[in-house]
Design an enzyme around this catalytic site. Structure first.
Site, PDB file in Angstrom:
ATOM      1  N   SER A 177       0.830  -1.200   0.000  1.00  0.00           N
ATOM      2  CA  SER A 177       0.000   0.000   0.000  1.00  0.00           C
ATOM      3  C   SER A 177       0.869   1.256   0.000  1.00  0.00           C
ATOM      4  CB  SER A 177      -0.883   0.012   1.241  1.00  0.00           C
ATOM      5  OG  SER A 177      -0.071   0.300   2.373  1.00  0.00           O
ATOM      6  N   LYS A 178       0.198   2.374  -0.188  1.00  0.00           N
ATOM      7  CA  LYS A 178       0.879   3.670  -0.172  1.00  0.00           C
ATOM      8  C   LYS A 178       1.570   3.872   1.182  1.00  0.00           C
ATOM      9  CE  LYS A 178      -0.363   8.288  -0.498  1.00  0.00           C
ATOM     10  NZ  LYS A 178      -1.464   9.151  -0.210  1.00  0.00           N
ATOM     11  N   ARG A 179       0.895   3.425   2.221  1.00  0.00           N
ATOM     12  CA  ARG A 179       1.444   3.586   3.569  1.00  0.00           C
ATOM     13  C   ARG A 179       2.763   2.817   3.761  1.00  0.00           C
ATOM     14  NH1 ARG A 179       0.827   5.084   8.248  1.00  0.00           N
ATOM     15  NH2 ARG A 179       1.418   3.148   9.273  1.00  0.00           N
TER      16      ARG A 179
END
Ligand code: GLU
Length: 504
Positions: A262-264
């Site tokens: 994910s982006k995180r």
């Protein structure tokens, strides 16, 4: 393959294109090119509520940066256009009507409130609300109402959607080029909405209609779309159309191997997840990656050539790529490995290619004067000397800093170890030798200084490390005499004197 290969990358412009999306585009591109086919970009923008300004332009820029431009797309005319679904809006209603006529779809008038009620009611009983054969006759739709009631609701402007009529108690079996046979039981499937009250088709309808109209031969997309396959296959059957072949690519997993990347994860791990900078997230391009390196590592996320070869340019990938060699299970993302790929491409890049960015970086770090007296040839020479240790072009600046600015400090450990009683005497002698040197080429300097060492019966260890420390500030760097040639006589003498005068 008898049919002309036509594949499409069909993103929804709801944000920046994640590298997972770019990998889907890449696999489509590789497959198309391998089979002499077409690679189409279709923008699936029917969901107006999720539309993000700039996302479409970003997608196209990213494909172009990666070197995988589309053959047909919103900005590349082809005979199957338009390539934006919002511009094809008028055509979908006819298709959905044909399904209603055939009895494969129906009008549903249920309000959001009533559907929400059923959902929460089911949840409170630990169940999931599914709208299909088992309850549709109890709900508000053209199957439970009379023809007249339905007609009057439509005539009076009651909001409606059109749902697909999933057959009862059937198993749908189809095949996927990566996963083999896949089957779905219809009792677990919802009667999905095909057409919405805003007059727009849903993803499912528009996607299938357009794949058919654009003569798509193979649908290559992410695993997250596998659950939609059951409906899509049924839609092809309902329309009486031949379905394309399907291939669902494995997910890209977090560096830990657990869960979808994910982006995180990028924010936490300090690595990009977007090809180009998107909002506040730095892209691979801006982080200094070569597009060739990104394409190379993406190709190996879920695909393998069946050999130990890791470095592939685009042409080689096209030659080697086979959908059958794409794995089913998730592909773990390894940020360290992406750096390794970049390093390999940096080593392949010639100094001439790297020079403009190198110069820009030098001026930004050390000011214009740092490169004023250095020809392009000298700068290219410096690049060649230091690039071995760099993974990114911007790292060349730090690795070559001592060519442009005098050391201001010396590695304390090295200094302590190398500074002997006779070091000042040796360094002083070296300044004299250097001053007297007429030919300041690396080879001649080496001859002169080695002669001095032999004549004085000194050891190399007594002379070379302090000399390097004076010139570089540390014991690292390329061949000392190469460094001296680039620095020139005055700078060498100045640096040796500076070390002599520095506090020990
Ligand atoms: N519009 C879908 C997406 O955003 C396309 C999925 C597909 O390729 O069918 O990924």
């Amino acid at each position: 393959m008898t049919k002309k290969v036509r594949v499409r990358f069909a993103p929804s412009p709801t944000g920046g294109l994640h590298i997972g999306g770019l990998r889907t585009a890449l696999f489509n591109y590789l497959f198309a090119k391998k089979h002499g086919g077409d690679f189409i970009l279709r923008i699936e923008d029917t969901d107006q509520t999720r539309f993000v300004e700039g996302a479409e332009a970003y997608i196209e820029l990213a494909l172009n940066w990666a070197g995988i431009p589309c053959d047909e797309g919103p900005n590349k005319a082809g005979k199957y256009g338009p390539y934006r679904q919002s511009e094809r809006k008028a055509s979908y209603a006819n298709y959905v009507n044909s399904l209603i006529e055939k009895g494969a779809a129906y009008y549903a008038f249920d309000t959001t409130e009533s559907l929400d009620f059923h959902r929460t009611d089911h949840e409170s009983k630990g169940k999931t609300f599914i709208y299909n054969a088992h309850n549709r006759l109890k709900l508000d739709n053209s199957l439970s109402l009379s023809k007249e009631e339905t007609a009057s609701k439509i005539a009076s402007g009651t909001p409606f959607v059109v749902r697909f009529k999933t057959p009862e108690n059937t198993t749908i079996t189809t095949s996927d080029m990566i996963r083999g046979t896949v089957s779905f039981k219809t009792d677990t499937l919802d009667d999905k909405v095909l057409f919405k009250s805003d007059g727009m088709p849903t993803y499912h309808l528009a996607n299938v209609v357009d794949d058919h109209l654009m003569e798509i031969s193979h649908v290559i997309r992410g695993e997250e779309w596998l659950p939609s396959l059951a409906l899509h296959i049924q839609l092809y059957q309902a329309f009486g159309w031949e379905a394309p072949e399907f291939a669902h690519l494995p997910l890209i997993m977090k560096p830990t191997g657990k869960g979808k990347l994910s982006k995180r994860d990028g924010e936490k791990g300090g690595f990009p997840v977007f090809p180009l900078t998107w909002l506040e997230s730095t892209g691979y391009k801006e982080a200094g990656y070569f597009p060739e390196a990104v394409v190379n590592f993406l190709a190996l996320l879920g695909w393998n050539p069946g050999t130990a070869q890791e470095l592939f340019n685009l042409e080689e990938l096209v030659g080697a790529f086979e959908l059958e060699r794409v794995q089913k299970s998730g592909a773990r993302f390894d940020p360290e490995k992406t750096k390794w790929f970049n390093q390999q491409y940096l080593q392949k890049a010639s100094a001439v290619i790297l020079l403009p960015e190198f110069k820009k970086g030098l001026v930004a770090s050390f000011g214009k004067t740092a490169i004023e007296n250095k020809s392009d040839k000298v700068l290219e020479n410096i690049i060649e000397m230091v690039k071995e240790r760099a993974a990114f072009t911007h790292e060349l600046i730090g690795l070559s800093a001592y060519f442009f600015v005098d050391p201001t400090e010396y590695d304390p450990k090295a200094l302590k170890k190398q500074w002997k009683e006779n070091t000042p005497q040796i360094l002083t002698a070296l300044t004299e030798i250097i001053k007297a040197q007429t030919d300041f080429s690396s080879a001649n300097l080496e001859l002169t200084i080695k002669n001095y060492i032999t004549e004085q019966s000194l050891s190399f260890g007594a002379v070379m490390p302090p000399l390097r420390l004076a010139l570089v500030g540390a014991l690292s760097g390329p061949h000392v005499f190469d460094i001296m040639e680039v620095l020139g006589k005055d700078s060498c003498v100045k640096r040796i004197k500076a070390l002599l005068n520095s506090p020990k």
